[in-house]
Enzyme design. Sequence first.
Site: not given
Length: 391
Positions: A160, A165, A172, A183, A244, A246
């Site tokens: 990933k 993010d 968030k 991330d 996001e 996935r």
Amino acid sequence: AAAAIALRVKALGLKDLSVVPPPGDSFENTQAVVEGIALALYEYKRYKSRPGAPLALKTVRVDGDAEAVRRGEIYSRATCLTRDLVNEPPSDCTPRRLAEAAKSVAKKGVSVKVFDEKWIRKMGMGGVMGVAVGSTEPPRFVHLSYKAPGARKTLALVGKGITFDSGGLCIKTADSMLNMKDDMSGAAAVIAVMSALPELKPRVNVHGIFAATENMPGGSAYKTRDVLRAMNGKTMEIINTDAEGRLILADALSYASRLKPTEIIDIATLTGACMVALGLDITGIFTANEKLRQRITDAARKEGEKIWPLPLEDDYWDIIKSDVADMKNSGGRYGGAITAALFLREFVDAGIAWAHLDIAGPALTETDKPYRPAGGTGVMVRTLLRYLDEQ
């Protein structure tokens, strides 16, 4: 113990260190000593205006098996490469920068292809493009390849690569966003593992694959209740734009499946739910293949990395069923790590052994530990290298 020795030597300002590994399994103990010393002495000072005095230690001698010393050095170097990438500020470690890092490890035995946003769109990677449209930074898709003479099988590592993010429109909180430069730890691990293969020469072909993008709340950002179509044609209804990872993994796993590998292992800072279940030090592993699970967990145990199996509960599929698409990208807080893994499974072709490693907890630490200074940890790099080494 080796890490503690290294930190004491550093504190004393000594120039030379000689270690005789403890008796028992000489090879394993020697490699552990090398890794403990090297990982404990890691520092990231690139952005320090006053980096302080350089390390006084110049020579380390480990009186053990030469091959164990060599392997410990390679494993440690790869782990520290991951740490460097994770520790970079997100304004510097953009998707394009991560792609350049992948290019930098391409050498004899490893090739690399980097694809831009036009290619990503042409390939029908709706997950990657859906997440990327909210950012001014263009996405990248990277495919590294290692070919081994007399390879026994082919394995794909999928990481990933969300370089920052924000949560997107489902933004968030400030505290939750603080460490989201980590991330892309999965993609960084893939780069690092691939960098070590020409020296280790495992008897397996390896594909290193990742999509890299930011997840930002720009004016064109994807929205809740949008429907995105992944590379393999399956559709995903957006329930939460902060789920996001996935979505980009859906395309990366679909791409990896087209290569027809024997196994696929994905590594991702995927869910806060895994952190709730296992805490900050343990990686969650999901797989329906018992042999694959056992081999990965054995490799992790030998490398001193904590890992624990979590279930792929088929009954939980109902939680992410969608009325308008093939699946939802989120099923809510309960069983969140499991439903995320079930989501990913939809993009791995039948017949391919697959394991998902959720490293959301241990990818970054805010406190110093003996051989994991605060910052990016490089978690699972040594486990994956050990796994490949023992094929």
